[in-house]
Design an enzyme around this catalytic site. Structure first.
Site, PDB file in Angstrom:
ATOM      1  N   VAL A  50       1.271  -3.694   3.960  1.00  0.00           N
ATOM      2  CA  VAL A  50       1.216  -4.967   4.676  1.00  0.00           C
ATOM      3  C   VAL A  50       2.416  -5.859   4.382  1.00  0.00           C
ATOM      4  O   VAL A  50       2.547  -6.927   4.970  1.00  0.00           O
ATOM      5  CB  VAL A  50      -0.106  -5.730   4.408  1.00  0.00           C
ATOM      6  N   LYS A  52       0.392   3.451  -2.974  1.00  0.00           N
ATOM      7  CA  LYS A  52      -0.746   4.365  -3.103  1.00  0.00           C
ATOM      8  C   LYS A  52      -0.322   5.829  -3.056  1.00  0.00           C
ATOM      9  O   LYS A  52      -1.007   6.698  -3.592  1.00  0.00           O
ATOM     10  CB  LYS A  52      -1.765   4.066  -2.000  1.00  0.00           C
ATOM     11  N   TYR A  73      -4.172  -2.450  -9.885  1.00  0.00           N
ATOM     12  CA  TYR A  73      -4.012  -2.348  -8.429  1.00  0.00           C
ATOM     13  C   TYR A  73      -3.099  -3.439  -7.866  1.00  0.00           C
ATOM     14  O   TYR A  73      -2.175  -3.156  -7.090  1.00  0.00           O
ATOM     15  CB  TYR A  73      -5.386  -2.401  -7.769  1.00  0.00           C
ATOM     16  N   SER A  82       0.793  -1.232   0.000  1.00  0.00           N
ATOM     17  CA  SER A  82       0.000   0.000   0.000  1.00  0.00           C
ATOM     18  C   SER A  82       0.826   1.283   0.000  1.00  0.00           C
ATOM     19  O   SER A  82       0.264   2.368  -0.179  1.00  0.00           O
ATOM     20  CB  SER A  82      -0.950   0.017   1.206  1.00  0.00           C
ATOM     21  N   TYR A 106      -4.247   3.662   8.172  1.00  0.00           N
ATOM     22  CA  TYR A 106      -5.578   3.107   8.366  1.00  0.00           C
ATOM     23  C   TYR A 106      -6.154   3.548   9.707  1.00  0.00           C
ATOM     24  O   TYR A 106      -6.031   4.724  10.075  1.00  0.00           O
ATOM     25  CB  TYR A 106      -5.552   1.576   8.217  1.00  0.00           C
TER      26      TYR A 106
END
Length: 314
Positions: free
Chosen positions: A266, A72, A196, A69, A248
């Site tokens: 992760v 992103k 993605y 992630s 998050y």
């Protein structure tokens, strides 16, 4: 203590490495992605790239890992370059308060993701930047952009990780179909998720990742190449979203303990930004209950305390 002296900084990161060494392997690797479950949880690396190009490192700082992630941040940068503030018509900028792969808020908010760093938001960004391209072309654009930022053509997509994610990504498939049911995705779900999954499977070392993030520490400009990546205002705003949403539902705790914009993945990596000073990357595969690197978060907390680099410092 506030310090930017290289000798002091190297001593600090060496001390952090030595202090945490007995705890290497703490946390739980992301075993829901089979290829990530194979990673040795005892890896630990950190790299600090200063605004003047000095590189400080310890441990496994040159070992490549799946950035997941953290990618992103780079796809958001691409989307903002293509669409400007119109990006925020498709995705919000607010902390989620929910797990990174939660579907609950999408139900209440009409399929508009809360921010670009939760999975639904990043899938929306992938849909945006896919416009006018095939998935293969867009994956190539993302990879070229990251290589340009890091000034390193050895950065690659780990195809085994991408396949592993595609084979087990049922929750992401559900999120994408759910958003498409609200008319929030313009492209077929398999196209969007193809982009993605491959962006998440980019493999980088801490040193490469810290180099790639340096533009966010230097007002949008890469001081090593002299190229302006984004405007000063845009760099500040990306950092703001990283600070409030980059971990998050653990983002508030990370801001409280570390006080730096950051984005976790992760795969166990974290990219953190000390504005005006440095870009920092840390990797330790074991995750805490929020899906963030357990020892990586602690290492950055120790670094911020010892350097005084928190954005909340006077």
């Amino acid at each position: 203590m506030r310090t930017d002296r290289p000798a002091d900084l190297q001593a600090i990161i060496d001390e952090i490495h030595a202090t945490l060494k007995s705890r290497f392997g703490e946390g739980k690797v992301a075993d829901y992605i089979p290829q990530l479950a194979r990673v040795d949880p005892k890896h630990f690396g950190m790299a600090v790239v200063m605004a003047d190009g000095r590189v400080l490192r310890c441990g496994d700082a040159d070992v490549a890992f799946s950035i997941q992630s953290i990618s992103k941040v780079f796809t958001l940068t691409i989307a903002l370059g293509k669409y400007g503030e119109n990006v925020w018509k498709r995705v919000g900028r607010e902390p989620s308060g929910s797990a990174f792969n939660s579907i609950v808020q999408l139900e209440h908010e009409g399929g508009i993701p809360r921010n670009p760093f939760i999975n639904a938001g990043a899938i929306t960004i992938s849909d945006l930047i896919l416009s006018g391209h095939t998935p293969k072309e867009e994956i190539g654009e993302i990879l070229r952009f990251v290589r340009h930022l890091a000034n390193d053509d050895d950065i690659h997509v780990d195809r085994d990780v991408a396949r592993s994610e595609a084979a087990t990504g049922n929750r992401n498939l559900a999120l994408a179909h759910f958003m498409r049911s609200f008319g929030r995705l313009d492209h077929p779900v398999d196209y969007v998720l193809g982009v993605y999954f491959h962006q998440c499977a980019i493999a980088m070392s801490c040193a490469q990742l810290a180099h790639a993030g340096l533009y966010l520490a230097c007002n949008g400009r890469n001081p090593l190449s002299g190229h302006t990546v984004v405007s000063e205002q845009r760099a500040r705003r990306i950092n703001a979203v990283m600070l409030t949403c980059g971990h998050y539902d653990g983002s508030g705790d990370f801001a409280y303990r570390v006080g730096l914009p950051g984005k976790s993945g992760v795969g166990g990596g974290i990219l953190a930004i000390a504005p005006g000073r440095a870009s920092i990357a840390v990797w330790s595969p074991g995750l805490n209950s929020n899906g963030n690197s357990a020892l990586g978060s602690l290492a950055l907390e120790m670094l911020a305390q010892r350097t005084g680099w928190s954005v909340f410092s006077g």
